[in-house]
Design a protein around this motif. Structure first.
Motif, PDB file in Angstrom:
ATOM      1  N   TYR A  37      -1.504  -7.960  10.840  1.00  8.26           N
ATOM      2  CA  TYR A  37      -1.644  -9.403  11.030  1.00  8.26           C
ATOM      3  C   TYR A  37      -2.172 -10.089   9.770  1.00  8.26           C
ATOM      4  N   TRP A  38      -3.064  -9.414   9.044  1.00  6.01           N
ATOM      5  CA  TRP A  38      -3.607 -10.023   7.834  1.00  6.01           C
ATOM      6  C   TRP A  38      -2.522 -10.238   6.782  1.00  6.01           C
ATOM      7  N   LEU A  49       8.626  -2.094   3.066  1.00  5.89           N
ATOM      8  CA  LEU A  49       8.253  -0.737   2.674  1.00  5.89           C
ATOM      9  C   LEU A  49       6.810  -0.442   3.064  1.00  5.89           C
ATOM     10  N   ALA A  50       5.939  -1.429   2.924  1.00  2.00           N
ATOM     11  CA  ALA A  50       4.517  -1.208   3.161  1.00  2.00           C
ATOM     12  C   ALA A  50       4.169  -1.075   4.636  1.00  2.00           C
ATOM     13  N   THR A  85      -1.429   8.996   3.736  1.00  4.13           N
ATOM     14  CA  THR A  85      -0.375   8.031   4.031  1.00  4.13           C
ATOM     15  C   THR A  85      -0.954   6.643   4.250  1.00  4.13           C
ATOM     16  N   GLU A  86      -2.053   6.564   5.011  1.00  4.36           N
ATOM     17  CA  GLU A  86      -2.682   5.267   5.254  1.00  4.36           C
ATOM     18  C   GLU A  86      -3.167   4.635   3.952  1.00  4.36           C
ATOM     19  N   ASP A  87      -3.768   5.436   3.087  1.00  9.24           N
ATOM     20  CA  ASP A  87      -4.280   4.910   1.825  1.00  9.24           C
ATOM     21  C   ASP A  87      -3.149   4.403   0.935  1.00  9.24           C
ATOM     22  N   VAL A  88      -2.072   5.167   0.864  1.00  9.37           N
ATOM     23  CA  VAL A  88      -0.956   4.792  -0.005  1.00  9.37           C
ATOM     24  C   VAL A  88      -0.329   3.489   0.457  1.00  9.37           C
ATOM     25  N   PHE A  89      -0.119   3.360   1.749  1.00 12.44           N
ATOM     26  CA  PHE A  89       0.562   2.164   2.218  1.00 12.44           C
ATOM     27  C   PHE A  89      -0.371   0.982   2.411  1.00 12.44           C
ATOM     28  N   LEU A  90      -1.658   1.250   2.480  1.00 12.57           N
ATOM     29  CA  LEU A  90      -2.617   0.158   2.342  1.00 12.57           C
ATOM     30  C   LEU A  90      -2.548  -0.393   0.920  1.00 12.57           C
ATOM     31  N   ALA A  91      -2.456   0.507  -0.066  1.00 13.44           N
ATOM     32  CA  ALA A  91      -2.331   0.069  -1.457  1.00 13.44           C
ATOM     33  C   ALA A  91      -1.055  -0.746  -1.658  1.00 13.44           C
ATOM     34  N   LEU A  92       0.056  -0.302  -1.062  1.00 14.81           N
ATOM     35  CA  LEU A  92       1.299  -1.065  -1.140  1.00 14.81           C
ATOM     36  C   LEU A  92       1.130  -2.448  -0.529  1.00 14.81           C
ATOM     37  N   SER A  93       0.437  -2.514   0.606  1.00 17.56           N
ATOM     38  CA  SER A  93       0.205  -3.797   1.268  1.00 17.56           C
ATOM     39  C   SER A  93      -0.662  -4.703   0.415  1.00 17.56           C
ATOM     40  N   VAL A  94      -1.681  -4.136  -0.225  1.00 18.33           N
ATOM     41  CA  VAL A  94      -2.559  -4.934  -1.088  1.00 18.33           C
ATOM     42  C   VAL A  94      -1.786  -5.478  -2.281  1.00 18.33           C
ATOM     43  N   VAL A  95      -0.937  -4.640  -2.883  1.00 16.37           N
ATOM     44  CA  VAL A  95      -0.118  -5.100  -4.008  1.00 16.37           C
ATOM     45  C   VAL A  95       0.834  -6.207  -3.556  1.00 16.37           C
ATOM     46  N   ALA A 149      -0.750  11.166  -8.578  1.00 13.09           N
ATOM     47  CA  ALA A 149       0.680  10.998  -8.837  1.00 13.09           C
ATOM     48  C   ALA A 149       1.213   9.722  -8.204  1.00 13.09           C
ATOM     49  N   VAL A 150       0.860   9.513  -6.940  1.00 13.76           N
ATOM     50  CA  VAL A 150       1.404   8.373  -6.224  1.00 13.76           C
ATOM     51  C   VAL A 150       0.908   7.058  -6.810  1.00 13.76           C
ATOM     52  N   PHE A 151      -0.369   6.982  -7.162  1.00 11.74           N
ATOM     53  CA  PHE A 151      -0.876   5.720  -7.686  1.00 11.74           C
ATOM     54  C   PHE A 151      -0.400   5.455  -9.115  1.00 11.74           C
ATOM     55  N   LEU A 152      -0.134   6.502  -9.879  1.00 14.53           N
ATOM     56  CA  LEU A 152       0.507   6.299 -11.177  1.00 14.53           C
ATOM     57  C   LEU A 152       1.916   5.738 -11.010  1.00 14.53           C
TER      58      LEU A 152
END
Length: 504
Positions: free
Chosen positions: A424-425, A330-331, A283-293, A216-219
């Motif tokens: 930092y990245w 947000l990320a 939560t970590e996975d979702v906001f890692l995805a937000l950071s990557v985007v 759901a979240v990634f959609l």
């Protein structure tokens, strides 16, 4: 559950939205009844008046003792929504004023429709900002989207406009379907469309729902990634920005993008704030995805802009990069290390609004004088219109993030927050891509000072366009000199627990 009713006293909380609806209906009737010989700019001025009244009603609702919940909790009147509504309405007012000084009937046959279509579009954005239910969120999203599709196609005789509208409709429909598909999973897990109920249902059945929650979240992230034009969901933006009437391009770049961010804040805070899940991996996975985007948007947007010769396409890729910057708070702050992430986001959104609308107004001046929006149109601008060139420099310096400008402090606040969250990245990506943007932004200044228009065509600036250009440039400079005033104002009004966290 019995029928949900609105009482008369509830309507007072909806006066900003009702004002826009009534104004749009009245202007539709007036446009039909007015003789053709009467200039349709009258519709534009009346539309601007309706927006001003709506701004007044929103201002009267600021800083309530507690959030007001309407329609069984599906619509909230709080300062998260109120602050964003002021941004959306203010941006639409500037775009309407810009249009009054530039839009002509030879380009847009039904010019009356052009003006009052902006009203339901900004209404959709306001609904998105105040919704706390998936149904009202989607209603606002589609109201904004459908009216945007129509406005992009307003230049009916222009093949580029027709092509842009077709691409926008097709890809926009696909993204809306993806969002709706993601929402259906949330409804299936909770049996409700209310965000607070969804939150509690997912927490209580987290171990069973975890795989579906990932889906759901990634959609939702993919669907909203299209709406904010973040890489890799940005392919529509350059063609649509280039083909749409320039004021509508500004609307898509600012109001439409900001409304999608409003939904992102509402949904992701409802689901993931306060560390409410039994373990933090999701939560970590979702906001890692937000950071990557966010990082991908900054990298792709800035690198693609380097080789653009059309300024509208250049600003489209600049918008992709800025979508990445706007995603950063947000990320990286969802763990609530700091609670001022919304104020940093809103500060940069306001700065982004001013510098983009101002630069699009300059681009309209160039387009009217040169007949196109290519980079060469800025050749010798300083010698042909020195005051406009000075305002353009202020706007470009803000977009670049050079002190002292609103854009500089906006990026600085986001960078400081990123470093405090130990991302930092991501902070490194922000710095490198910001430096990269110097090349194509300063390419505009190079054209203004170091190139000469061979035909020496005069620059004509109408009063509404001049007002918009200098208003945006002046406020951008003022926010660069005294940024703390706006931040302190936002912090004094906004409360995280009252205005954003939707708790049952």
């Amino acid at each position: 559950m019995g029928p949900i009713r609105l009482h008369l006293q509830d309507l007072t909380h909806l006066l900003p939205e009702i004002t826009l609806v009534v104004t749009a209906v009245l202007l539709t009737v007036i446009d039909l009844l007015l003789p053709k010989k009467i200039d349709r700019k009258l519709i534009g001025w009346l539309s601007l008046a309706g927006i001003a009244v709506s701004i007044g009603f929103v201002s009267m609702q600021m800083n309530p003792a507690q959030a007001v919940s309407l329609l069984n909790g599906s619509y909230r009147i709080d300062d998260f929504g109120n602050l964003l509504k002021l941004v959306f309405l203010g941006g639409t007012a500037l775009i309407t004023l810009m249009s009054l000084g530039s839009v002509e009937e030879k380009d847009i046959p039904h010019i009356g429709e052009y003006y009052y279509f902006l009203l339901p579009a900004v209404l959709g954005a306001m609904i998105m900002a105040s919704s706390s239910d998936l149904i009202t969120l989607f209603v606002g999203l589609e109201l904004l989207s459908i009216t945007s599709y129509v406005m992009v196609a307003m230049k009916k005789k222009d093949t580029k406009s027709n092509e842009a509208a077709f691409k926008y409709v097709v890809l926009g429909g696909i993204s809306s379907a993806i969002i709706l598909y993601g929402m259906s999973f949330l409804y299936g897990m909770s049996g409700s469309t209310n965000l607070a109920v969804i939150q509690q249902a997912i927490i209580s059945g987290y171990s069973d729902y975890k795989p579906l929650l990932y889906v759901a979240v990634f959609l939702l992230l993919a669907g909203f990634g299209f709406k904010i034009a973040a890489a890799p969901f940005h392919s529509w933006a350059p063609d649509v920005y280039q083909g749409a009437p320039t004021p509508i391009t500004a609307f898509l770049a600012v109001v439409s993008k900001g409304a999608a961010f409003a939904i992102l804040f509402r949904v992701f805070y409802a689901l993931f704030a306060l560390g409410q899940f039994p373990e933090d991996q999701l939560t970590e996975d979702v906001f890692l995805a937000l950071s990557v985007v966010a990082a991908a948007a900054m990298i792709v947007g800035n690198t693609a802009a380097l080789r653009q010769r059309n300024v509208k396409r250049l600003l489209a890729y600049s918008g992709v990069a800025n979508a990445g910057y706007l995603l950063v708070p947000l990320a990286v702050h969802i763990n609530l290390v700091q609670v001022d992430n919304f104020s940093k986001f809103l500060f940069y959104l306001i700065a982004y609004l001013l510098m983009n609308i101002g630069l699009f107004a300059v681009l309209i001046v160039i387009e009217k004088s040169m007949g196109d929006t290519d980079l060469k149109g800025f050749s010798g601008l300083y010698y042909r219109a020195p005051f406009t060139a000075v305002a353009t420099i202020l706007l470009i310096l803000s977009l670049t993030g050079i002190p002292v400008s609103a854009g500089f402090f906006g990026k600085l606040y986001l960078l400081i927050g990123t470093m405090q969250a130990h991302m930092y990245w991501l902070g490194g990506v922000m710095i490198i891509t910001a430096v990269l943007s110097f090349y194509y932004y300063f390419g505009l200044i190079r054209q203004m000072f170091m190139r000469v228009d061979s035909e020496d065509r005069p620059i004509r600036i109408t009063a509404p366009l001049g007002i918009v250009i200098w208003f945006c440039a002046g406020i951008s400079l003022a926010l660069g000199i005294l940024p703390g005033l706006l931040l302190r104002y936002i912090d004094s009004i906004f409360s995280l627990t009252r205005d954003l966290l939707i708790l049952s």
